[in-house]
Design a protein around this motif. Structure first.
Motif, short mmCIF file in Angstrom:
data_model
loop_
_atom_site.label_atom_id
_atom_site.label_comp_id
_atom_site.label_asym_id
_atom_site.label_seq_id
_atom_site.Cartn_x
_atom_site.Cartn_y
_atom_site.Cartn_z
N SER B 14 0.82 -1.22 0.00
CA SER B 14 0.00 0.00 0.00
C SER B 14 0.85 1.27 0.00
O SER B 14 0.63 2.18 -0.81
CB SER B 14 -0.95 -0.02 1.19
N GLU B 15 1.81 1.32 0.89
CA GLU B 15 2.66 2.52 0.98
C GLU B 15 3.54 2.65 -0.26
O GLU B 15 3.75 3.75 -0.78
CB GLU B 15 3.53 2.48 2.23
N ALA B 18 1.54 4.01 -3.15
CA ALA B 18 1.38 5.47 -3.09
C ALA B 18 2.66 6.17 -3.54
O ALA B 18 2.62 7.14 -4.32
CB ALA B 18 1.00 5.89 -1.67
N ALA B 19 3.79 5.65 -3.04
CA ALA B 19 5.08 6.28 -3.41
C ALA B 19 5.36 6.10 -4.91
O ALA B 19 5.84 7.02 -5.58
CB ALA B 19 6.20 5.65 -2.59
N LEU B 21 3.10 5.76 -7.29
CA LEU B 21 2.15 6.60 -8.04
C LEU B 21 2.67 8.02 -8.22
O LEU B 21 2.53 8.62 -9.28
CB LEU B 21 0.80 6.61 -7.31
N TYR B 22 3.27 8.55 -7.16
CA TYR B 22 3.76 9.94 -7.21
C TYR B 22 5.25 10.04 -7.56
O TYR B 22 5.84 11.12 -7.45
CB TYR B 22 3.48 10.64 -5.86
N GLU B 24 7.83 8.74 -6.12
CA GLU B 24 8.73 8.96 -4.98
C GLU B 24 9.25 7.66 -4.38
O GLU B 24 9.82 7.67 -3.29
CB GLU B 24 8.03 9.78 -3.90
N GLU B 29 12.41 0.00 -3.94
CA GLU B 29 10.95 -0.13 -3.84
C GLU B 29 10.33 -0.27 -5.23
O GLU B 29 9.43 -1.09 -5.44
CB GLU B 29 10.36 1.12 -3.14
N GLU B 46 -5.66 -1.37 -8.81
CA GLU B 46 -5.65 -0.24 -7.89
C GLU B 46 -4.73 0.88 -8.39
O GLU B 46 -5.07 2.07 -8.30
CB GLU B 46 -5.21 -0.70 -6.49
N ALA B 48 -4.03 1.52 -11.45
CA ALA B 48 -4.71 2.18 -12.58
C ALA B 48 -5.79 3.14 -12.07
O ALA B 48 -5.91 4.27 -12.56
CB ALA B 48 -5.31 1.12 -13.50
N PHE B 50 -6.04 4.59 -9.07
CA PHE B 50 -5.44 5.72 -8.36
C PHE B 50 -4.80 6.71 -9.35
O PHE B 50 -4.84 7.92 -9.13
CB PHE B 50 -4.38 5.24 -7.36
N GLY B 52 -5.91 7.29 -12.29
CA GLY B 52 -7.04 8.06 -12.84
C GLY B 52 -7.50 9.13 -11.86
O GLY B 52 -7.79 10.28 -12.25
N LEU B 53 -7.52 8.80 -10.57
CA LEU B 53 -7.91 9.78 -9.54
C LEU B 53 -6.93 10.94 -9.50
O LEU B 53 -7.32 12.11 -9.38
CB LEU B 53 -7.94 9.10 -8.18
N HIS B 54 -5.67 10.56 -9.59
CA HIS B 54 -4.59 11.58 -9.56
C HIS B 54 -4.79 12.58 -10.71
O HIS B 54 -4.68 13.80 -10.52
CB HIS B 54 -3.25 10.84 -9.66
#
Lengths: 192, 253
Positions: B14-15, B18-19, B21-22, B24, B29, B46, B48, B50, B52-54
């Motif tokens: 999960s973490e 997120a990293a 996706l952005y 980072e 990792e 997920e 894909a 996220f 789209g949400l971004h």
């Protein structure tokens, strides 16, 4: 001279009643704080008020700034508190402004020049749903997602501002995205 | 629609997601997540969603926030600093005047410069007029001798002697005796040594001459005060004579 000072040095100078120093702090952070407030509140007028109140509150409490946290963290915390207070007040005044489509109509929307009216309407609706979903997030999730998306801060910066462990920030961003996805799916809006 | 509880039961990305996706995620990792993705449909789905949400939140920001001008922040600064408050609080004419000067520093600077020039001019005029009056007074009144020397009591044969000149006389030959000084009563005044004769009114040339003599003849200061001042050569001779006399006296005793 003033421009070369760090935020913390500027606060020290401002405490010594130098308005230029506080003016420089405002200049450095006003846009980011405005973005945070806009993301948190979803409305321009509310965001403008919140930014104004954030800096006034910061100025009035300059002497209370002890330098334990960064000035940016301090300002963000004040801004988040201002937004939450404002939201609470607004909710007590009326049911909720988030579903107020009259206000939504007045919002600025910049559509591409060659978009068809149907396409423009679709985009507008999509943005309204996104805004509503973000504004419906719990405060601790909303602030991290707004800092990430509107202020474009790194996880590390958010971690420093909110004084949270880096893993907590990543976890919160992940949870926020997950909840947003759920909310948008509930409104039958295919984001992807 | 995806089953919410399905994801991350068997994987803990999960973490990292997120990293990633952005952009980072660290290199390690990123490598680990990318090797995991082909085997995990939930993570792929997920990511894909996220993504789209971004993009959607980015659109919201670009279309609704970016065109907005940053609000002009109005901080209620105190009208003036406490120091200024204390001086301007009375609202008197003085405070109003100070305010005008504080608002126009260029003007106040010019005024200050003119005032300084005016004062300087007045001082210069006063000095010139006082000098003229002194000159006029000098022609009518006899000059007062401030420090009479024993030279006046000495006979004319002892001349020429070094004597102070009045301040307003031009720097001429230093051996010329002041004619005025001879008119003063002689013997009642206490005798003075050569250093006392050098009054501040002594012209520079005479002083320089005296200084040169002092350096050349350090014994001058020990000469007998009762003796009248003489010319430079005579003074030296006189000292040697007196020493000889002393030695003679010691010898006789």
């Amino acid at each position: 001279m003033i421009k070369s000072l760090t935020d913390e040095q500027l606060v020290e100078t401002a405490v010594a009643e130098n308005p230029d120093a506080f003016g420089e702090i405002v200049k450095r952070w006003e846009r980011k704080i405005f973005a945070l407030c806009f993301g948190m509140l979803g409305r321009e007028d509310e965001a403008r008020d919140a930014v104004q109140e954030t800096f006034i509150s910061a100025y009035r409490n300059l002497s209370n700034f002890r330098g334990e946290a960064k000035v940016s963290s301090w300002l963000h915390r004040i801004a988040v508190n201002q937004c939450l207070t404002k939201q609470r007040r607004t909710k007590t005044r009326s049911e909720t402004y988030l579903d107020d489509e009259e206000n939504a109509e007045e919002r600025v929307f910049v559509a591409p020049l060659h978009s068809s009216p149907a396409r423009v309407a679709e985009q507008k609706e999509r943005l309204t749903h996104v805004r509503q979903a973000v504004n419906a997030l719990p405060a601790e999730l909303r602030q991290v997602i707004v800092m990430k998306e509107f202020e474009e801060l790194t996880f590390q910066e958010i971690s420093e501002i909110l004084a949270l462990p880096l893993s907590t920030v990543k976890s919160r961003v992940y949870t926020a995205l997950k909840q947003l996805r759920m909310k948008l799916e509930r409104t039958s809006l295919e984001v992807v | 629609m995806m089953n919410e509880n399905h994801h991350h039961k068997n994987c803990d990305f999960s973490e990292t997601l997120a990293a990633y996706l952005y952009g980072e995620a660290t290199r390690i990792e990123k490598a680990a997540f990318e090797s995991h993705l082909p085997d995990c449909a939930a993570c792929s789905e997920e990511l894909a969603a996220f993504s789209g949400l971004h993009v959607a939140i980015g659109d919201w920001k670009t279309k609704e926030f970016d065109p907005l001008a940053t609000p002009a922040i109005e901080i209620p600064y105190p009208v003036s600093s406490p120091v200024a408050d204390s001086s301007l609080s009375k609202g008197s004419w003085l405070s109003a005047l100070r305010q005008i000067f504080s608002l126009s520093p260029a003007w106040s600077l010019t005024a200050a410069t003119l005032a300084v020039l005016l004062i300087g001019g007045l001082i210069a005029l006063a000095l010139i007029s006082s000098n003229k009056s002194n000159e006029l007074a000098g022609t009518n009144k006899p000059q007062i001798k401030t420090t009479p020397t024993p030279a006046e009591t000495a006979p004319k044969a002892a001349e020429p002697a070094v004597s102070p000149k009045p301040a307003d006389t031009p720097t001429g030959p230093t051996t010329v005796r002041n004619p005025v000084s001879s008119e003063t009563p002689p013997a009642t005044n206490p005798p003075v040594n050569s250093r006392q004769v050098r009054t501040p009114n002594t012209p520079r040339a005479a002083r320089n001459e005296n200084n040169g003599r002092k350096n050349a003849e350090p014994n001058n200061r020990y000469k007998n005060e009762q003796l009248p001042p003489k010319a430079v050569d005579e003074e030296e001779e006189d000292d040697s004579l007196r020493l000889a006399e002393l030695f003679d006296e010691i010898g006789t005793e």
